[in-house]
Design a protein around this motif. Sequence first.
Motif, PDB file in Angstrom:
ATOM      1  N   ASN A 189      13.733  62.322  88.332  1.00  0.00           N
ATOM      2  CA  ASN A 189      13.937  62.837  86.979  1.00  0.00           C
ATOM      3  C   ASN A 189      15.196  62.256  86.359  1.00  0.00           C
ATOM      4  N   LYS A 192      14.499  58.614  85.426  1.00  0.00           N
ATOM      5  CA  LYS A 192      13.633  58.542  84.244  1.00  0.00           C
ATOM      6  C   LYS A 192      14.449  58.761  82.978  1.00  0.00           C
ATOM      7  N   TRP A 193      15.355  59.720  83.041  1.00  0.00           N
ATOM      8  CA  TRP A 193      16.218  59.980  81.899  1.00  0.00           C
ATOM      9  C   TRP A 193      17.148  58.799  81.639  1.00  0.00           C
ATOM     10  N   LYS A 194      17.647  58.191  82.713  1.00  0.00           N
ATOM     11  CA  LYS A 194      18.522  57.035  82.585  1.00  0.00           C
ATOM     12  C   LYS A 194      17.797  55.876  81.917  1.00  0.00           C
ATOM     13  N   LYS A 196      15.407  56.067  79.721  1.00  0.00           N
ATOM     14  CA  LYS A 196      15.279  56.368  78.297  1.00  0.00           C
ATOM     15  C   LYS A 196      16.617  56.269  77.575  1.00  0.00           C
ATOM     16  N   GLN A 197      17.653  56.856  78.185  1.00  0.00           N
ATOM     17  CA  GLN A 197      18.951  56.979  77.528  1.00  0.00           C
ATOM     18  C   GLN A 197      19.683  55.654  77.424  1.00  0.00           C
ATOM     19  N   GLY A 203       9.971  56.645  80.418  1.00  0.00           N
ATOM     20  CA  GLY A 203      10.273  57.225  81.719  1.00  0.00           C
ATOM     21  C   GLY A 203       9.344  56.773  82.827  1.00  0.00           C
ATOM     22  N   ASP A 246      25.332  64.726  80.248  1.00  0.00           N
ATOM     23  CA  ASP A 246      24.140  64.070  79.728  1.00  0.00           C
ATOM     24  C   ASP A 246      23.590  63.028  80.701  1.00  0.00           C
ATOM     25  N   HIS A 249      21.581  66.586  83.913  1.00  0.00           N
ATOM     26  CA  HIS A 249      21.631  67.800  83.096  1.00  0.00           C
ATOM     27  C   HIS A 249      21.878  69.040  83.954  1.00  0.00           C
TER      28      HIS A 249
END
Length: 300
Positions: A189, A192-194, A196-197, A203, A246, A249
């Motif tokens: 998770n 996946k966020w990394k 996108k960010q 993701g 961020d 989370h």
Amino acid sequence: MEYVLGIFAVVLIIGVVFFSLMARFATRPRVHTLEETYQYLVNMPIMAGEEVKIENEHTIKSFDGYELYVGFVPGDPQSKQYLVLSHGYTSSRYGMYKYAMLYRRMGFNCVIYDQRGHGANKPTVTTFGHKEARDLMAVIADTYARYGEDIKLGLHGESMGSGTQIEALKYHPKVDFIVNGCGYGDILNVLKWKCKQQFHLPGWTAEIASVFAKVLFGFSFHEVRPIDNLKDNTIPICFIHGGDDDFVHNWHSKKMYEATQGYKEIHIFDGAGHAQCIDVDVERYERVLREFVGKVYDEQ
């Protein structure tokens, strides 16, 4: 038909190269040197007037023969209270000295070490706790062997170090408590966020990179789910997380708090980003540690 097959082959090759590089980028990051983390440490405002004191630096062998560099931060020589501290992704053992400083005031003797592929250790694949959990077990065993089977021992982690210690619960470590700083319950998770960010990628690309990590390095990101080790846990855990984190989370800590069965606390530091809780409010951080440890040992 040959044209279509040619296009398909080119796309396939590009995909294989791309996702192989993604897997390698995640597992072989550019880590900070010991010198870099040391300089960052000594320049921290909370270290003002503090002397960096590390003794008995040595190496130990982990389960697969991999060597880990270990150091000792003395506290009270008469105390039987000890702590093993595990640093985060791309950092080194010096990155945990700021926490050892607080524990020293509480009489603890602290053990800091470089996670595999970090610090002074030989470069190798980072597995986010998959192998690092067994490394931690080796450090715990070495700590008992050096300082006595009768010591009281706790764990403190930051980020990947927190993931490592919760992953280690599957091996049933002999410890009295855990302080889990900005840890993750599921590394996929986070990745996946990394994607996108930071890289503006969907993701699902991390999902495919996970498959390539399995093929190339023997583990997948799907396999690293520290939260799954909390179902039957009875070791007291204090979760600490930044309100403005961020990267990992704070809902990771909230979900792990709900999952564990032992005594537990959770403390969210408003305004703190990833691994910045101690920087935002060191007095509150120290108070949280003192009160949590006090409760753990008062109830024993």
